[in-house]
Design an enzyme around this catalytic site. Sequence first.
Site, short mmCIF file in Angstrom:
data_model
loop_
_atom_site.label_atom_id
_atom_site.label_comp_id
_atom_site.label_asym_id
_atom_site.label_seq_id
_atom_site.Cartn_x
_atom_site.Cartn_y
_atom_site.Cartn_z
CG ASN A 168 -0.44 -0.18 2.50
OD1 ASN A 168 0.59 -0.82 2.65
ND2 ASN A 168 -1.06 0.42 3.48
CB CYS B 237 -1.95 -0.26 8.51
SG CYS B 237 -0.83 1.13 8.63
P1 NAD Z 1 0.43 -9.62 3.59
O1 NAD Z 1 0.65 -9.99 5.01
O2 NAD Z 1 -0.36 -10.51 2.73
O3 NAD Z 1 1.83 -9.44 2.85
C1 NAD Z 1 2.82 -8.57 3.34
C2 NAD Z 1 4.17 -9.05 2.85
O4 NAD Z 1 4.45 -10.32 3.43
C3 NAD Z 1 4.24 -9.25 1.34
O5 NAD Z 1 5.50 -8.85 0.87
C4 NAD Z 1 4.06 -10.76 1.21
O6 NAD Z 1 4.59 -11.28 0.01
C5 NAD Z 1 4.84 -11.24 2.42
N1 NAD Z 1 4.53 -12.60 2.87
C6 NAD Z 1 3.34 -13.25 2.77
N2 NAD Z 1 3.48 -14.51 3.28
C7 NAD Z 1 4.76 -14.63 3.73
C8 NAD Z 1 5.50 -15.68 4.35
N3 NAD Z 1 4.97 -16.87 4.60
N4 NAD Z 1 6.79 -15.45 4.67
C9 NAD Z 1 7.36 -14.25 4.42
N5 NAD Z 1 6.71 -13.24 3.81
C10 NAD Z 1 5.42 -13.42 3.48
O7 NAD Z 1 -0.17 -8.15 3.62
P2 NAD Z 1 -0.62 -7.24 2.37
O8 NAD Z 1 -1.93 -7.73 1.85
O9 NAD Z 1 0.52 -7.09 1.40
O10 NAD Z 1 -0.79 -5.83 3.08
C11 NAD Z 1 -1.94 -5.45 3.74
C12 NAD Z 1 -1.77 -5.60 5.24
O11 NAD Z 1 -0.65 -4.86 5.70
C13 NAD Z 1 -2.96 -5.04 6.00
O12 NAD Z 1 -3.30 -5.92 7.05
C14 NAD Z 1 -2.43 -3.74 6.58
O13 NAD Z 1 -3.10 -3.29 7.73
C15 NAD Z 1 -1.01 -4.09 6.84
N6 NAD Z 1 -0.19 -2.87 6.94
C16 NAD Z 1 0.30 -2.52 8.17
C17 NAD Z 1 1.05 -1.35 8.31
C18 NAD Z 1 1.58 -0.91 9.66
O14 NAD Z 1 2.49 -0.10 9.68
N7 NAD Z 1 1.04 -1.39 10.76
C19 NAD Z 1 1.31 -0.56 7.18
C20 NAD Z 1 0.81 -0.96 5.96
C21 NAD Z 1 0.06 -2.14 5.84
#
Ligand code: NAD
Length: 489
Positions: free
Chosen positions: A151, A283
């Site tokens: 995002n 988020c």
């Molecule tokens: P996601 O958890 O699906 O993916 C995030 C990252 O993790 C991606 O690069 C993905 O490829 C990787 N990933 C997925 N499975 C993995 C594994 N088994 N091992 C290692 N890496 C893995 O999240 P998303 O859909 O990309 O993003 C949306 C989420 O992120 C929402 O829940 C949002 O709230 C959160 N978010 C949090 C913040 C914060 O600062 N708190 C900021 C932005 C987004």
Amino acid sequence: MIEDRIFVGGQWRQGRGAQTASLFPADQSINVQLHVADLSDVDDAVQAGERAWRNPAWRESLPHQRATVLYRVAALIEARREDLARLQTRDNGKPLAETRALVDSAAGTARYFAAVCETLEGELPTPRSRDFTAFSTYEPIGVIAAITPWNSPIASEMQKIAPALAAGNAVVVKPADATPMAALALARLYEEAGLPAGLLSVLPGRGSVVGEAMVRHPLVRKISFTGGTNTGRHLAHIAADKLIPTSLELGGKSPTIVLDDADLEHAVRGVAYGIFSSAGQACVAGSRLLVHRSLYDAFMNRLQDVVRGLRIGHPEQDGVHMGPLISRAHRESVANYVASALEEGGRIRCGGAVPADPALELGNYYLPTVIEGLSPQARACREEIFGPVLVAMPFDDEASLIAEANDSVYGLAAGIWTGDYRRALNLAARLEAGTIWINTYKKFSISTPFGGFKESGLGREKGRQGVLAYMQQKSIYLGMETAPMRWSR
Ligand code: NAD
């Protein structure tokens, strides 16, 4: 734009994994066909990182020398601001005004951690005794696995790379599957700024393959993750097995509260911005609205007018408030939440559909949606939708308000709108959230720590302490006795 190359241990080369297409969410045109990383790329990147951070030329360099690289990166980002903003808009479909702000944030982050690096000090934790004196130094941890969501790519990637490098580590970044381009562009700038080879690698690819291999690699000594709570929990298990530190920035379902003495227009505009900017893909999105019953009808009528006036459109056009969602699958997930809200008794105040405009047909657009009439137990009130959907509920008194606001597994952020800061601060003290905005929303400063309570995360990013999250403390005792130790005498 971006070539079919990934950045492995200082080398630009074709990834050894499968070829995947990165799509422009506004019309599904192809941004780049990229061969992503495979397991051997992961191993090469981590091994190169391990050599690079241990190299005395870098390890023993003075803080201002390390900082110089970050200052140069900041200047390079500013010089290419427009290109980087457009690249990200192609990557994730956010309107240009938002991606320009993300680029500015990335430059500011690099500059801030350069300054922190130059001014970082050790500690003298114990007063000098007759026997000894002691001090503590901060040292790098080693190779950091940095994993980011789609995002806010350039900003979240810089938020990990800059403090990790400032602290003297090597970083291997895995950007989100959907948005590989910003991290690759950043790597070019670090290279141009003179970062020694191996300290940074960028490995696009599937999380379950490339991300998983990175965090499990024996030479990776810390996981820095931003993304969904379930992924974060999974990574925390891996970190526990390896006994390595992890910092987790996870999801949210943040309440935004309007008290009876709020300035109505101010609050309506702030609430609309808090949920519908970035099309709700934030988020910290203020996705649960709690309005005092005395104000509820007037507030909702005005909010409806403002939301109906938002411009949904092509993210490269000026004046657009909301672009498309990241993918068709994500739009379907948002639509499913809206359908479940209707099944659970919700009423749609506005939105709740794909826009009718044929010019938007190819994009993943969804109208800004306000739903009311739901019980707080409804799925749409409890789960993170990560899209342009606001659920609204009236409240009667502060005791029920606090219980309801805190009735969530998440605790990332909260908003309060009121004319009385004393009331607001009392309320803020009782809300379970890592960030609280009073009479504003979604404002950020790099010097202010950020992170979640409860299932919204572990640890904090940003602020002077942000760099210490990438360091380990070493304490050193100096004996001051002149005679041999008495014990064995
Ligand atoms: P996601 O958890 O699906 O993916 C995030 C990252 O993790 C991606 O690069 C993905 O490829 C990787 N990933 C997925 N499975 C993995 C594994 N088994 N091992 C290692 N890496 C893995 O999240 P998303 O859909 O990309 O993003 C949306 C989420 O992120 C929402 O829940 C949002 O709230 C959160 N978010 C949090 C913040 C914060 O600062 N708190 C900021 C932005 C987004």
